[in-house]
Write an enzyme that holds these catalytic residues in place. Structure first.
Site, mmCIF file in Angstrom:
data_model
loop_
_atom_site.group_PDB
_atom_site.id
_atom_site.type_symbol
_atom_site.label_atom_id
_atom_site.label_comp_id
_atom_site.label_asym_id
_atom_site.label_seq_id
_atom_site.Cartn_x
_atom_site.Cartn_y
_atom_site.Cartn_z
ATOM 1 N N GLU A 126 16.055 -8.438 5.000
ATOM 2 C CA GLU A 126 15.212 -8.379 3.805
ATOM 3 C C GLU A 126 14.575 -7.007 3.710
ATOM 4 O OE1 GLU A 126 12.679 -11.783 4.569
ATOM 5 O OE2 GLU A 126 11.116 -10.549 5.427
ATOM 6 N N HIS B 81 6.324 -12.133 3.301
ATOM 7 C CA HIS B 81 6.242 -11.751 4.707
ATOM 8 C C HIS B 81 5.453 -10.457 4.870
ATOM 9 C CE1 HIS B 81 10.186 -14.067 5.731
ATOM 10 N NE2 HIS B 81 9.124 -14.856 5.739
#
Lengths: 294, 386
Positions: free
Chosen positions: A212, A250
C-alpha cells in the site's frame, strides 16, 4: 513446509484474559494451533477455557515450552509486552494490537535487534500469520485459506490479506503461509524478510505481495526481488488514487513530499519482473496464470 | 496531528528552545493589541496547516501599528491552498543574519531517527535535497541509545555552521531531539533556524506533527486535535469514531479495513468513476457503525451513489447484512446503494439482503462489478465528472 510457524509452534497469548485475547486465542485453538498458555500477572494460576494462565511469558515458557507469543495487550502496554516476550524466551512474537506509538515501535524494534537477534517480531497492527491446516496465530479467519500451497502471501493490509487468500481459494489455489506484516511505520517483519523466507522454502513456488501507499518498503522489496528472488511474484499496491498528505486509515499509509505513491511502487515492482495487478482480483488472476505454468 | 506554527513554537518553548516573543490573534483588534504589547516592528503570520504561506501573501512585515491593522485585515480570511486563515501569529521581528534548517523524523527504511541539518535554510528542504544534497548533514539516531552532545557537536561541525552559531545550535538541537522523543512527534522541523545580527540562535518557524497514537500519554494533545483542519464531512465522521478522508468524487465508499477501503476507492476510479470519500468502518460492521457511516455519507451532497464493500473475515456476512438492513431502517438514504459481500457467511448474508433488494438497493457478485454499477448509478443521476 511453511515459514516462521508450523504445527509444532506452541503459543502463549499475552492478554488471553481480555475479551479480544480470549476470543481470538480460543478461535486459534479451535483451528488447531497449539495454544499452550496465557499471561496476566493478576490472574496467574487461573485458566481460560482450560488454557493455563501465568504471571509472565517467562513463567509460561518454563512451564509449557511455548515458542511463540501473540500480543492482545492494549497499545500503551505493547512496548513492555514485546520486551517481556523476548526476555521470556520465545523466538516469535505476533503483535496484533493497533494504535502503538511509532516511537515505541522504533524503540522495541532496535532493542530486539540488539539484545535478542534470534527473536522475530511480526507487527504491530497486523492480522498475524496463518499456515493453512497447521497453525493460525492472530485474527485471520482460518477457513478462507486453502492449505497446501504453492503460493506464499505477504501483505501490509488486513482485509486485503483476506481478499488475497479468498481470491486464491476461489481458484482452488492453496497457500503455504500467509503473513500479514501490518500497516505501521516500523513493522517488526518486512516484505524482504518474508520474501527471503519464501525463497528458501521448498514448498512455496510463487509469492503474492499486497502493498500500500506510504514509505518505501515496496521499492526495497522490488530491489530484493530483482537481485535475490527466483520464484515468480504477483503484486497489488492499494491507494493508487490516494491524495497526498492524508493518512488512509493506517498510520503508515500516507503519501508525503511526493514519496510513497502507488505508481512509483508499481513501477519499481514491474521493473523487477513482478506481475502487478491494478486491483486484488487482477493480482489473483495473475497469480492463477503463474500457478498454471508451474 | 499537525500543529500550527505558534503551537509548535509553544511546544518547543516548553523544552527551553529560544523563540521570539509573540501572541496569537483571531481578529484585527486582537492583533493590534498584541503588537502594542510586543512593540513594533512585528511579523504578521498566517496560521495554516499548509506550506507556501509567504508566496500566498500570508506573511507580512509590519513596521507600524497601522501596518499591523492593514496586513491582519488582508490575511485573515485569505485562502491558502484551500486553507482559510482563521488566526494569525504576531511576533517581534528578528534581524536575520543567516538561515539554517534542522529537523528530526523517523527514517522508516533505516528504522532509526533521522536528523537533518543544513546551512541552506529558509527554503524547502526537498529542493535543497534535489539541487545540493551535500548541503544536508544527516545523522541516524538509534532510539535505544539516544543522542549525545558529542555527536551533536560533530553533526553541527559537518553541516558547516559558522563558529558564532555553534553553541546555540548544539543547545537547540539537543532540546529539539528531546522534544521529538518526549513529545512522540512524527516530525519536528525548524526552518529557518536563524542566527540574528546580534549573534543569537533562534527558532523562527516551527513545523510539528505529533503521533495521534500517543495521546494516551499526552493528555494535553486534545487541544491540538480540536484545531485540526477537517472539512464538515471529516468532522462528522471523526465524532463517530470513523476513519474517513474526504475526496472529490460522487461515489460514497464504505468498506471494512483500511486496505480494502483504499482498494475500493481505486477500483471506483479504475472503472471510470470517482470516489467521494475513503471510509473504513473497521472489523465490527454492526448496525450502529453501519448507520453512522451511512449518515456521514448521506450528508455529503456530492454523493450520487453508495458502494458498500464488505469482506467477512472474523466478521460474519449475516451479521453485516443484518447491520445494513437495520441501518437502512434508521437512516433515510437518498442515493442508491450497491453492496458487495464476500467471505465468511457471505451466502447467509446475501439471503438476508435478497428480500430488501430494489432499484435503490442492489447487490453485485464481485468488487469490480459492484464498482461498475455504483459508477453507472452515479452517472445516471448527474454525478459524472465530479
Amino acid at each position: 513446509m511453511s515459514i516462521f510457524v508450523d504445527e509444532t509452534t506452541k503459543v502463549v497469548y499475552q492478554g488471553l484474559t481480555g475479551s479480544q485475547g480470549r476470543y481470538y486465542g480460543l478461535l486459534n485453538r479451535d483451528y488447531g494451533t497449539n495454544v499452550v498458555a496465557g499471561t496476566n500477572p493478576r490472574k496467574a494460576g487461573t485458566d481460560v477455557d482450560g488454557v493455563p494462565v501465568f504471571a509472565t511469558v517467562g513463567d509460561a515458557v518454563e512451564a509449557t515450552g511455548a515458542t511463540a507469543s501473540c500480543i492482545f495487550i492494549p497499545a500503551p502496554g505493547v512496548h513492555d509486552a514485546v520486551i517481556e516476550a523476548a526476555e521470556g524466551g520465545v523466538e516469535f512474537i505476533v503483535a496484533v494490537t493497533e494504535g502503538v506509538p511509532a516511537h515505541d515501535e522504533a524503540r522495541f524494534y532496535n532493542r530486539l535487534k540488539r539484545d535478542f537477534p534470534g527473536v522475530r517480531l511480526l507487527g504491530p497492527n497486523c492480522p498475524g500469520i496463518i499456515s493453512p491446516g497447521r497453525c493460525n496465530i492472530g485474527i485471520t479467519a482460518g477457513h478462507i485459506a486453502l492449505p497446501g500451497g504453492p503460493v506464499g502471501i505477504v501483505s501490509r493490509s488486513g482485509t486485503l490479506t483476506y481478499q488475497a487468500l479468498y481470491e486464491l481459494k476461489e481458484k482452488g489455489i492453496g497457500c503455504t503461509t500467509c503473513v500479514g506484516i501490518g500497516g505501521d511505520p516500523v513493522p517488526g517483519t518486512s516484505f524482504i524478510d518474508c520474501l527471503e523466507a519464501f525463497e528458501a522454502d521448498p514448498e512455496t513456488k510463487a509469492v503474492m505481495m499486497i502493498g500500500e501507499i506510504g514509505g518505501t518498503a515496496e521499492e526495497e522489496a522490488a530491489a530484493f526481488i530483482r537481485d535475490h528472488v527466483t520464484k515468480p511474484v504477483s503484486a497489488y499496491v492499494a491507494g493508487v488514487t490516494a491524495p497526498p498528505g492524508k493518512k488512509m486509515g493506517h498510520a503508515g499509509a500516507i503519501v508525503s513530499g511526493g514519496k510513497g505513491t502507488a505508481d512509483a511502487k508499481m513501477e519499481a515492482l514491474s521493473e523487477a519482473g513482478v506481475r502487478v495487478g491494478l486491483n486484488p482480483t487482477e493480482a489473483g488472476e495473475l497469480m492463477a496464470e503463474i500457478v498454471a505454468t508451474l | 496531528m499537525d500543529l500550527f506554527e505558534y503551537q509548535g513554537k509553544q511546544f518547543f518553548a516548553g523544552y527551553g528552545m529560544p523563540i521570539p516573543p509573540g501572541e496569537v490573534a483571531f481578529t484585527v483588534d486582537e492583533a493590534v493589541a498584541a503588537a502594542e504589547r510586543l512593540g513594533t516592528p512585528v511579523m504578521v503570520k498566517a496560521q495554516v496547516h499548509t506550506g507556501g504561506r509567504g508566496k500566498a501573501g500570508g506573511v507580512k512585515f509590519a513596521a507600524t501599528i497601522d501596518d499591523v491593522r492593514e496586513h491582519t485585515g488582508n490575511i485573515l480570511g485569505l485562502d491558502i491552498s484551500g486553507h482559510v486563515v482563521g488566526r494569525v501569529w504576531i511576533e517581534q521581528a528578528s534581524d536575520i543574519a543567516e538561515e539554517y534548517y534542522a529537523s528530526f523524523t523517523l527514517d522508516r527504511s533505516a528504522k532509526k531517527h533521522l536528523g537533518m541539518l543544513s546551512v541552506e535554510g529558509g527554503v524547502e528542504i526537498e529542493a535543497v535535497a534535489e539541487e545540493n544534497p551535500d548541503a544536508i548533514a544527516k545523522i541516524w539516531v538509534d532510539p535505544v541509545d539516544g543522542l549525545e552532545e558529542a555527536t551533536i557537536r560533530d553533526w553541527v561541525a559537518s553541516a558547516g555552521l559558522p563558529e558564532a552559531a555553534v553553541e546555540g545550535a548544539v543547545d537547540i538541537l539537543g532540546r529539539l531531539y528531546e522534544a521529538y522523543v518526549d513529545g512522540d512527534a512524527d516530525l519536528v522541523e525548524i526552518n529557518p533556524l536563524i542566527l540574528t545580527e546580534d549573534g543569537r540562535v533562534q527558532v523562527l518557524d516551527a513545523k510539528v506533527t505529533l503521533d495521534g497514537n500517543s495521546v494516551f500519554r499526552h493528555g494535553s494533545y486534545t487541544e491540538f486535535d480540536e484545531t485540526q483542519t477537517r472539512d464538515e464531512r471529516e468532522t462528522a465522521a471523526h465524532s463517530r469514531g470513523l476513519q474517513y478522508v474526504g475526496l472529490d468524487g460522487s461515489v460514497g465508499v464504505i468498506a471494512n479495513g483500511a486496505g480494502l477501503a483504499m482498494s475500493t476507492v481505486d477500483v471506483v476510479n479504475q472503472v471510470g468513476g470517482s470516489a467521494a470519500n475513503f471510509l473504513d468502518i473497521g472489523g465490527g460492521a454492526n448496525a450502529d457503525v453501519m448507520a453512522g457511516a451511512l449518515e456521514v455519507i448521506n450528508n455529503d451532497p456530492a454523493v450520487r451513489s453508495i458502494f458498500i464493500n464488505i469482506f467477512g473475515g472474523i466478521t460474519r456476512g449475516d451479521e453485516v447484512a443484518n447491520g445494513i438492513v437495520e441501518a437502512l431502517d434508521r437512516v433515510d438514504i437518498e442515493a442508491p446503494i450497491v453492496i458487495r459481500l464476500d467471505g465468511t457467511n457471505a451466502d447467509e448474508g446475501r439471503v438476508i439482503l435478497e428480500t430488501h433488494l430494489s432499484e435503490s438497493l442492489q447487490m453485485a457478485p464481485t468488487m469490480l462489478e459492484a464498482a461498475r454499477r455504483a459508477v453507472a448509478l452515479a452517472d445516471a443521476s448527474g454525478g459524472a465528472g465530479a
